[in-house]
Design an enzyme around this catalytic site. Structure first.
Site, PDB file in Angstrom:
ATOM      1  N   ASP A  25       0.821  -1.317   0.116  1.00 41.28           N
ATOM      2  CA  ASP A  25       0.039  -0.105   0.157  1.00 41.28           C
ATOM      3  C   ASP A  25       0.651   1.660   0.098  1.00 41.28           C
ATOM      4  O   ASP A  25       2.203   0.885   0.329  1.00 41.28           O
ATOM      5  CB  ASP A  25      -0.960  -0.165   1.172  1.00 41.28           C
ATOM      6  N   ASN A  73     -10.397  -2.349  -6.231  1.00 44.72           N
ATOM      7  CA  ASN A  73     -10.297  -1.882  -7.172  1.00 44.72           C
ATOM      8  C   ASN A  73     -10.263  -1.799  -8.798  1.00 44.72           C
ATOM      9  O   ASN A  73     -10.879  -0.605  -8.887  1.00 44.72           O
ATOM     10  CB  ASN A  73      -8.848  -2.315  -6.953  1.00 44.72           C
TER      11      ASN A  73
END
Ligand code: FPP
Length: 263
Positions: A25, A73
């Site tokens: 991330d 996503n």
């Protein structure tokens, strides 16, 4: 700052985590800090994937799982989704060759039917080409969600019960785990999450029941092989109790030591 070789000396090679999972991330924030497009963060993140896979493989880690793209996503801006798919395509087409040559076994888990036919073909190709390799198993989670994986497993169990391939009474945790995408793999011992967020984000929800967490402020594009070693050293200092008391653990260790002395 310790060098890679100094850190490597501190790693207990006999007590390596069998399975390391990573939530990569911070690519977007890395790019933003440099006034770059988010895609540049993903590009740099891709280079870090290469370096960490090589490090894990050199170290002899059995399984390395990387959370590359979640089902959620898909809701990102179109250009970002396209750029990520291109990077994954490139990784599988180009980088995978060297890895496969070096004994790495590559597999992709997730909702593969949502991917383009070209990417699906490439996935099947790298899986077949690397299936007899015995080195580190690299698992890339793509269009993946932990809840989706569990629901798919439940559906498959129901299907097998209806077809009388298995009886309801025979379904237990081990049997159920055999219906997950990670069938046959050990659960992660260590889960690394970069960029300081303290959440699991729908990653391997079933598998991480007793996984040790290592959360670092480092953004994924800045993550180094040195920090990867640090996460393993930190893991090796933990006391994993699996729900038992510390005293129970000590007596269990003593008795297994006794066994090996008597054997
Ligand atoms: C999260 O950062 C990262 C992703 C959604 C993508 C991860 C992809 C890569 C590292 C590159 C391609 C992967 C492989 C296996 C070749 P973010 O964009 O959410 O960052 P932010 O929270 O700072 O916005």
């Amino acid at each position: 700052m310790s060098t890679y070789n100094e850190l490597l000396k501190k790693v207990d090679k006999k007590n390596l985590p069998a399975h390391v999972a990573i939530i990569m991330d911070g690519n977007g924030r890395w790019a933003k800090k440099r006034h770059l497009a988010r895609v540049k963060g993903h590009e740099q993140g891709s280079k870090v994937v290469k370096s960490i896979v090589e490090t894990a493989s050199n170290l002899g880690i059995d399984v390395l799982s990387l959370y590359a793209f979640s089902k959620e996503n898909w809701n990102r801006p179109r250009e970002e989704v396209d750029a990520l798919m291109q990077l994954l395509h490139r990784y599988l087409l180009v980088e995978s060759n060297n890895l496969i040559k070096n004994g790495v076994r590559l597999s992709i888990i997730g909702d593969l039917k949502s991917l383009s036919p070209t990417l699906r073909e490439l996935i099947s190709d790298v899986r077949i080409r690397s299936k007899n390799n015995t080195g580190t198993r690299v698992v890339i989670a793509l269009s993946y969600s932990g809840r989706y994986e569990i629901v798919e497993a439940v559906k498959a169990v129901i299907n097998d019960v209806q077809r009388k391939k298995i009886a309801v009474e025979d379904v237990n945790e081990d049997v159920f785990a055999g219906y997950l995408f990670t069938k046959g793999l050990p659960d992660p011992d260590l889960l690394i999450r970069t960029s300081a967020e303290k959440r699991i984000s729908n990653f391997m929800l079933w598998q991480i029941a007793y996984t040790e967490l290592y959360i670092t402020k480092t953004l994924w594009p800045d993550f180094t092989k040195e920090e990867f070693l640090k996460s393993i050293i930190s893991f090796q200092k933990r006391e994993r109790r699996f729900g038992m008391t510390g005293d129970q653990l000590i007596s269990q260790q003593d008795s297994s030591r006794g066994h090996s002395l008597n054997e």
